[in-house]
Design an enzyme around this catalytic site. Structure first.
Site, mmCIF file in Angstrom:
data_model
loop_
_atom_site.group_PDB
_atom_site.id
_atom_site.type_symbol
_atom_site.label_atom_id
_atom_site.label_comp_id
_atom_site.label_asym_id
_atom_site.label_seq_id
_atom_site.Cartn_x
_atom_site.Cartn_y
_atom_site.Cartn_z
ATOM 1 N N HIS A 54 7.729 11.694 2.913
ATOM 2 C CA HIS A 54 8.401 10.880 1.603
ATOM 3 C C HIS A 54 7.942 11.544 0.453
ATOM 4 O O HIS A 54 6.715 12.058 0.555
ATOM 5 C CB HIS A 54 8.086 9.410 1.718
ATOM 6 C CG HIS A 54 8.664 8.552 2.928
ATOM 7 N ND1 HIS A 54 8.776 7.236 2.880
ATOM 8 C CD2 HIS A 54 9.385 8.941 4.263
ATOM 9 C CE1 HIS A 54 9.335 6.769 3.832
ATOM 10 N NE2 HIS A 54 9.669 7.771 4.692
ATOM 11 N N GLU A 56 6.798 10.468 -2.137
ATOM 12 C CA GLU A 56 5.366 9.789 -2.791
ATOM 13 C C GLU A 56 4.397 10.427 -2.143
ATOM 14 O O GLU A 56 3.248 10.788 -2.600
ATOM 15 C CB GLU A 56 5.602 8.199 -2.557
ATOM 16 C CG GLU A 56 6.570 7.497 -3.155
ATOM 17 C CD GLU A 56 7.946 7.307 -2.350
ATOM 18 O OE1 GLU A 56 8.250 8.340 -1.705
ATOM 19 O OE2 GLU A 56 8.398 6.117 -2.344
ATOM 20 N N CYS A 84 8.432 2.322 -0.215
ATOM 21 C CA CYS A 84 8.478 1.631 1.230
ATOM 22 C C CYS A 84 7.128 1.126 1.668
ATOM 23 O O CYS A 84 5.918 1.391 0.826
ATOM 24 C CB CYS A 84 9.001 2.413 2.411
ATOM 25 S SG CYS A 84 7.789 3.673 2.715
ATOM 26 N N CYS A 87 4.315 4.296 1.744
ATOM 27 C CA CYS A 87 4.077 4.591 0.573
ATOM 28 C C CYS A 87 3.469 3.667 -0.341
ATOM 29 O O CYS A 87 2.341 4.130 -1.269
ATOM 30 C CB CYS A 87 5.385 5.256 -0.277
ATOM 31 S SG CYS A 87 6.030 6.396 0.922
#
Length: 150
Positions: A54, A56, A84, A87
């Site tokens: 992801h 992040e 999420c 993260c």
């Protein structure tokens, strides 16, 4: 809205656009320390065949490597979508100072939706959180992306 914060979110939105061009869910992130961009990236889960890639996570990894530290206490993270649970946990473990995010995520978010990770008693560190930065542009990008997939 502060011009500097807007420009950092604009960079995150650029990364989200690049992610969409790669066929990835359009989420972008920028990690900043003292006004300097340490890392910027977009989702790369498909490209890297890595469910943890992801935006992040990628910028946290890059910044930690650059600084030679697992902690980022003087850093701010700008991300186009509410993080999420994975993260959000990484943000906490990295001790990021401030989180700025664009669109909320009712299904997968973990800051103001879902598990609300930073409000849990088991959370070791909660950053200052600011939402709604670039929200309409981020939300529209996501909406367009998923409409095109259908």
């Amino acid at each position: 809205m502060d011009k500097t914060r807007t420009s950092f979110m604009d960079l995150a939105l650029e990364e989200a656009e690049k992610a969409a061009e790669r066929g990835e869910v359009p989420v972008g992130a920028v990690l900043v320390k003292e006004g300097e961009v340490l890392a910027r990236d977009g989702n790369r889960t498909l490209e890297l065949n890595d469910p943890t890639a992801h935006a992040e996570i990628l910028v946290v990894r890059t910044a930690c490597e650059k600084l030679g530290s697992q902690r980022l206490p003087d850093c701010d993270l700008y991300v186009t979508l509410e993080p999420c649970p994975m993260c959000t946990a990484a943000i906490s473990f990295a001790r990021i100072r401030r989180l700025y995010y664009g669109a909320g995520d009712e299904k997968g978010g973990a800051v103001d939706h879902g598990v609300r990770f930073f409000g849990q008693s088991t959370c070791h560190h909660a950053p200052e959180v600011y939402s709604g930065f670039g929200e309409s542009r981020a939300a529209q990008m996501l909406k367009s992306f998923f409409q095109a997939k259908r």
